[in-house]
Write a protein that holds these residues in place. Structure first.
Motif, PDB file in Angstrom:
ATOM      1  N   GLU A  71       0.631  -1.059   0.014  1.00 37.89           N
ATOM      2  CA  GLU A  71      -0.072  -0.057  -0.004  1.00 37.89           C
ATOM      3  C   GLU A  71       0.908   1.192  -0.105  1.00 37.89           C
ATOM      4  O   GLU A  71       0.674   2.200  -0.508  1.00 37.89           O
ATOM      5  N   ILE A  72       1.782   1.289   1.009  1.00 40.13           N
ATOM      6  CA  ILE A  72       2.823   2.171   0.869  1.00 40.13           C
ATOM      7  C   ILE A  72       3.328   2.522  -0.588  1.00 40.13           C
ATOM      8  O   ILE A  72       3.592   3.805  -0.944  1.00 40.13           O
ATOM      9  N   GLN A  73       3.978   1.285  -1.105  1.00 38.38           N
ATOM     10  CA  GLN A  73       4.482   1.683  -2.537  1.00 38.38           C
ATOM     11  C   GLN A  73       3.695   2.290  -3.369  1.00 38.38           C
ATOM     12  O   GLN A  73       4.067   3.031  -4.248  1.00 38.38           O
ATOM     13  N   ASP A  74       2.380   1.619  -3.605  1.00 32.26           N
ATOM     14  CA  ASP A  74       1.471   2.122  -4.448  1.00 32.26           C
ATOM     15  C   ASP A  74       1.162   3.694  -4.174  1.00 32.26           C
ATOM     16  O   ASP A  74       1.036   4.421  -5.145  1.00 32.26           O
ATOM     17  N   LEU A  75       1.043   3.966  -2.846  1.00 37.31           N
ATOM     18  CA  LEU A  75       1.063   5.522  -2.643  1.00 37.31           C
ATOM     19  C   LEU A  75       2.109   6.349  -3.134  1.00 37.31           C
ATOM     20  O   LEU A  75       1.960   7.370  -3.797  1.00 37.31           O
ATOM     21  N   LYS A  76       3.238   6.068  -2.902  1.00 46.66           N
ATOM     22  CA  LYS A  76       4.477   6.394  -3.435  1.00 46.66           C
ATOM     23  C   LYS A  76       4.568   6.641  -4.734  1.00 46.66           C
ATOM     24  O   LYS A  76       4.973   7.711  -5.503  1.00 46.66           O
ATOM     25  N   ASP A  77       4.177   5.612  -5.650  1.00 46.99           N
ATOM     26  CA  ASP A  77       4.208   5.493  -7.141  1.00 46.99           C
ATOM     27  C   ASP A  77       3.097   6.411  -7.512  1.00 46.99           C
ATOM     28  O   ASP A  77       3.234   7.153  -8.596  1.00 46.99           O
ATOM     29  N   LYS A  78       1.995   6.598  -6.844  1.00 40.75           N
ATOM     30  CA  LYS A  78       1.163   7.565  -7.327  1.00 40.75           C
ATOM     31  C   LYS A  78       1.424   8.888  -7.189  1.00 40.75           C
ATOM     32  O   LYS A  78       1.392   9.805  -7.940  1.00 40.75           O
ATOM     33  N   LEU A  79       2.088   9.315  -6.058  1.00 41.65           N
ATOM     34  CA  LEU A  79       2.516  10.629  -5.766  1.00 41.65           C
ATOM     35  C   LEU A  79       3.636  10.871  -6.588  1.00 41.65           C
ATOM     36  O   LEU A  79       3.698  11.899  -7.093  1.00 41.65           O
ATOM     37  N   GLN A  80       4.566   9.933  -7.069  1.00 37.91           N
ATOM     38  CA  GLN A  80       5.635  10.124  -8.187  1.00 37.91           C
ATOM     39  C   GLN A  80       4.927  10.481  -9.406  1.00 37.91           C
ATOM     40  O   GLN A  80       5.493  11.443 -10.125  1.00 37.91           O
ATOM     41  N   GLY A  81       3.896   9.659  -9.908  1.00 36.43           N
ATOM     42  CA  GLY A  81       3.170  10.021 -11.289  1.00 36.43           C
ATOM     43  C   GLY A  81       2.803  11.308 -10.998  1.00 36.43           C
ATOM     44  O   GLY A  81       2.540  12.121 -11.851  1.00 36.43           O
ATOM     45  N   LYS A  82       2.133  11.856  -9.942  1.00 40.23           N
ATOM     46  CA  LYS A  82       1.450  13.185  -9.967  1.00 40.23           C
ATOM     47  C   LYS A  82       2.372  14.266 -10.171  1.00 40.23           C
ATOM     48  O   LYS A  82       2.345  15.289 -10.656  1.00 40.23           O
ATOM     49  N   ASN A  83       3.570  14.081  -9.443  1.00 41.91           N
ATOM     50  CA  ASN A  83       4.687  15.059  -9.673  1.00 41.91           C
ATOM     51  C   ASN A  83       5.495  15.224 -10.939  1.00 41.91           C
ATOM     52  O   ASN A  83       6.074  16.286 -11.336  1.00 41.91           O
ATOM     53  N   GLU A  84       5.223  14.140 -11.917  1.00 38.50           N
ATOM     54  CA  GLU A  84       5.944  14.197 -13.245  1.00 38.50           C
ATOM     55  C   GLU A  84       4.817  14.739 -14.300  1.00 38.50           C
ATOM     56  O   GLU A  84       5.372  15.077 -15.130  1.00 38.50           O
ATOM     57  N   LEU A  85       3.605  14.784 -14.092  1.00 47.36           N
ATOM     58  CA  LEU A  85       2.549  15.281 -14.797  1.00 47.36           C
ATOM     59  C   LEU A  85       2.683  16.973 -14.729  1.00 47.36           C
ATOM     60  O   LEU A  85       2.667  17.539 -13.596  1.00 47.36           O
ATOM     61  N   LYS A  86       2.589  17.599 -16.064  1.00 45.00           N
ATOM     62  CA  LYS A  86       2.422  19.266 -15.947  1.00 45.00           C
ATOM     63  C   LYS A  86       1.227  19.471 -16.662  1.00 45.00           C
ATOM     64  O   LYS A  86       0.983  18.880 -17.952  1.00 45.00           O
ATOM     65  N   TYR A  87       0.512  20.319 -16.118  1.00 46.72           N
ATOM     66  CA  TYR A  87      -0.734  20.778 -16.824  1.00 46.72           C
ATOM     67  C   TYR A  87      -0.510  22.142 -17.687  1.00 46.72           C
ATOM     68  O   TYR A  87       0.215  23.156 -17.143  1.00 46.72           O
ATOM     69  N   ASP A  88      -0.912  22.031 -18.989  1.00 46.81           N
ATOM     70  CA  ASP A  88      -0.635  23.344 -19.782  1.00 46.81           C
ATOM     71  C   ASP A  88      -1.859  24.060 -19.936  1.00 46.81           C
ATOM     72  O   ASP A  88      -2.122  25.028 -20.676  1.00 46.81           O
ATOM     73  N   GLY A  89      -3.015  23.860 -19.125  1.00 47.37           N
ATOM     74  CA  GLY A  89      -4.113  24.837 -19.081  1.00 47.37           C
ATOM     75  C   GLY A  89      -5.217  23.932 -19.905  1.00 47.37           C
ATOM     76  O   GLY A  89      -6.497  24.298 -19.776  1.00 47.37           O
ATOM     77  N   LEU A  90      -4.775  22.991 -20.549  1.00 45.17           N
ATOM     78  CA  LEU A  90      -5.869  21.905 -21.212  1.00 45.17           C
ATOM     79  C   LEU A  90      -5.819  20.692 -20.827  1.00 45.17           C
ATOM     80  O   LEU A  90      -6.589  20.071 -20.555  1.00 45.17           O
ATOM     81  N   LEU A  91      -4.383  20.244 -21.188  1.00 46.27           N
ATOM     82  CA  LEU A  91      -4.074  18.650 -21.055  1.00 46.27           C
ATOM     83  C   LEU A  91      -2.738  18.435 -20.092  1.00 46.27           C
ATOM     84  O   LEU A  91      -2.322  19.438 -19.791  1.00 46.27           O
ATOM     85  N   TYR A  92      -2.792  17.404 -19.695  1.00 48.84           N
ATOM     86  CA  TYR A  92      -1.545  17.090 -18.824  1.00 48.84           C
ATOM     87  C   TYR A  92      -0.595  16.305 -19.869  1.00 48.84           C
ATOM     88  O   TYR A  92      -0.887  15.651 -20.684  1.00 48.84           O
ATOM     89  N   TRP A  93       0.729  16.734 -19.475  1.00 47.64           N
ATOM     90  CA  TRP A  93       1.700  16.140 -20.056  1.00 47.64           C
ATOM     91  C   TRP A  93       2.873  15.696 -19.131  1.00 47.64           C
ATOM     92  O   TRP A  93       2.992  16.035 -18.285  1.00 47.64           O
ATOM     93  N   LYS A  94       3.639  14.612 -19.564  1.00 47.42           N
ATOM     94  CA  LYS A  94       4.870  14.003 -18.978  1.00 47.42           C
ATOM     95  C   LYS A  94       6.130  14.348 -19.870  1.00 47.42           C
ATOM     96  O   LYS A  94       6.030  14.123 -20.975  1.00 47.42           O
ATOM     97  N   GLU A  95       7.131  14.757 -19.175  1.00 45.02           N
ATOM     98  CA  GLU A  95       8.126  15.228 -20.115  1.00 45.02           C
ATOM     99  C   GLU A  95       8.760  13.954 -20.734  1.00 45.02           C
ATOM    100  O   GLU A  95       8.864  12.691 -20.037  1.00 45.02           O
ATOM    101  N   GLY A  96       9.182  14.309 -21.930  1.00 41.80           N
ATOM    102  CA  GLY A  96       9.422  13.121 -22.832  1.00 41.80           C
ATOM    103  C   GLY A  96       8.606  12.230 -23.466  1.00 41.80           C
ATOM    104  O   GLY A  96       8.765  11.514 -24.511  1.00 41.80           O
ATOM    105  N   ASP A  97       7.297  12.483 -23.180  1.00 41.40           N
ATOM    106  CA  ASP A  97       5.959  11.709 -23.742  1.00 41.40           C
ATOM    107  C   ASP A  97       5.129  12.638 -24.756  1.00 41.40           C
ATOM    108  O   ASP A  97       4.953  13.812 -24.284  1.00 41.40           O
ATOM    109  N   THR A  98       5.185  12.149 -25.982  1.00 43.11           N
ATOM    110  CA  THR A  98       4.504  13.343 -26.901  1.00 43.11           C
ATOM    111  C   THR A  98       3.026  13.029 -27.036  1.00 43.11           C
ATOM    112  O   THR A  98       2.291  13.503 -27.665  1.00 43.11           O
ATOM    113  N   THR A  99       2.376  11.918 -25.971  1.00 47.78           N
ATOM    114  CA  THR A  99       1.136  12.034 -26.028  1.00 47.78           C
ATOM    115  C   THR A  99       0.637  12.507 -24.610  1.00 47.78           C
ATOM    116  O   THR A  99       0.904  12.192 -23.734  1.00 47.78           O
ATOM    117  N   ALA A 100      -0.624  13.005 -24.638  1.00 44.99           N
ATOM    118  CA  ALA A 100      -1.185  13.910 -23.517  1.00 44.99           C
ATOM    119  C   ALA A 100      -1.965  12.956 -22.802  1.00 44.99           C
ATOM    120  O   ALA A 100      -2.465  11.872 -23.251  1.00 44.99           O
TER     121      ALA A 100
END
Length: 141
Positions: A71-100
Motif C-alpha cells: 500500500e505504501i509503495q502504491d501511494l509512493k508510485d501515485k505521488l511520483q506520477g502526480k509530480n511528473e505530470l504538468k498541466y498546460d491549461g488544457l491537457l496533462y503532459w509528461k516530460e519526454g512523452d508526446t502523448t497527452a
C-alpha cells in the motif's frame, strides 16, 4: 499510526510469548525433582501449543506488514506520477512523452490515461480523445 486490528494482533502475540516465557520460568524454578513426568509432559505440551500459536500469529502479522508495504509503495508510485505530470491549461503532459493525458480522468478519478490523437480532416482541427471517458479536446500538436 497502526490500525486497531494490527495492534490487537501484536498485543495477543505478546501475551502468548509472555505466557510461554512464564511456563519456562516455572519449569526452571520447580526443577526436575519437584515435577512428575506427567506434570513435565503437560507443561511442555502447553508450551508447544503456545509456541505454535505464536508462530501462526507472526505469520499473520507478516502478511499484514507485506500488505502495508504494498500500500505504501502504491501511494509512493501515485505521488511520483502526480509530480511528473504538468498541466498546460488544457491537457496533462509528461516530460519526454508526446502523448497527452486526459484531464477529466486524472482530476476526477486520479487515473492517468493517455489520450488518442487523430488528425481530423479539413473541416475539423486535430483532436485528442479519451478512450475511457469519451471526452475530446481540440489542440494543435
Amino acid at each position: 499510526m497502526a490500525d486497531p486490528a494490527s495492534l490487537a494482533a501484536i498485543s495477543g502475540t505478546l501475551e502468548l510469548v509472555n505466557k510461554s516465557v512464564d511456563l519456562v520460568r516455572n519449569l526452571r524454578k520447580k526443577g526436575d525433582d519437584e515435577l512428575t513426568a506427567a506434570e513435565m509432559r503437560n507443561t511442555l505440551i502447553d508450551l508447544l501449543d503456545d509456541l505454535v500459536e505464536v508462530k501462526s500469529e507472526f505469520v499473520s502479522l507478516k502478511a499484514v506488514l507485506l500488505s502495508k508495504d504494498e500500500e505504501i509503495q502504491d501511494l509512493k508510485d501515485k505521488l511520483q506520477g502526480k509530480n511528473e505530470l504538468k498541466y498546460d491549461g488544457l491537457l496533462y503532459w509528461k516530460e519526454g512523452d508526446t502523448t497527452a493525458f486526459c484531464p477529466i480522468c486524472y482530476e476526477n478519478e486520479g487515473k492517468v490515461i493517455h489520450l488518442n490523437y487523430w488528425a481530423g480532416s479539413n473541416m475539423y482541427p486535430p483532436n485528442w480523445t479519451c478512450k475511457v471517458c469519451k471526452n475530446g479536446f481540440s489542440l494543435k500538436r
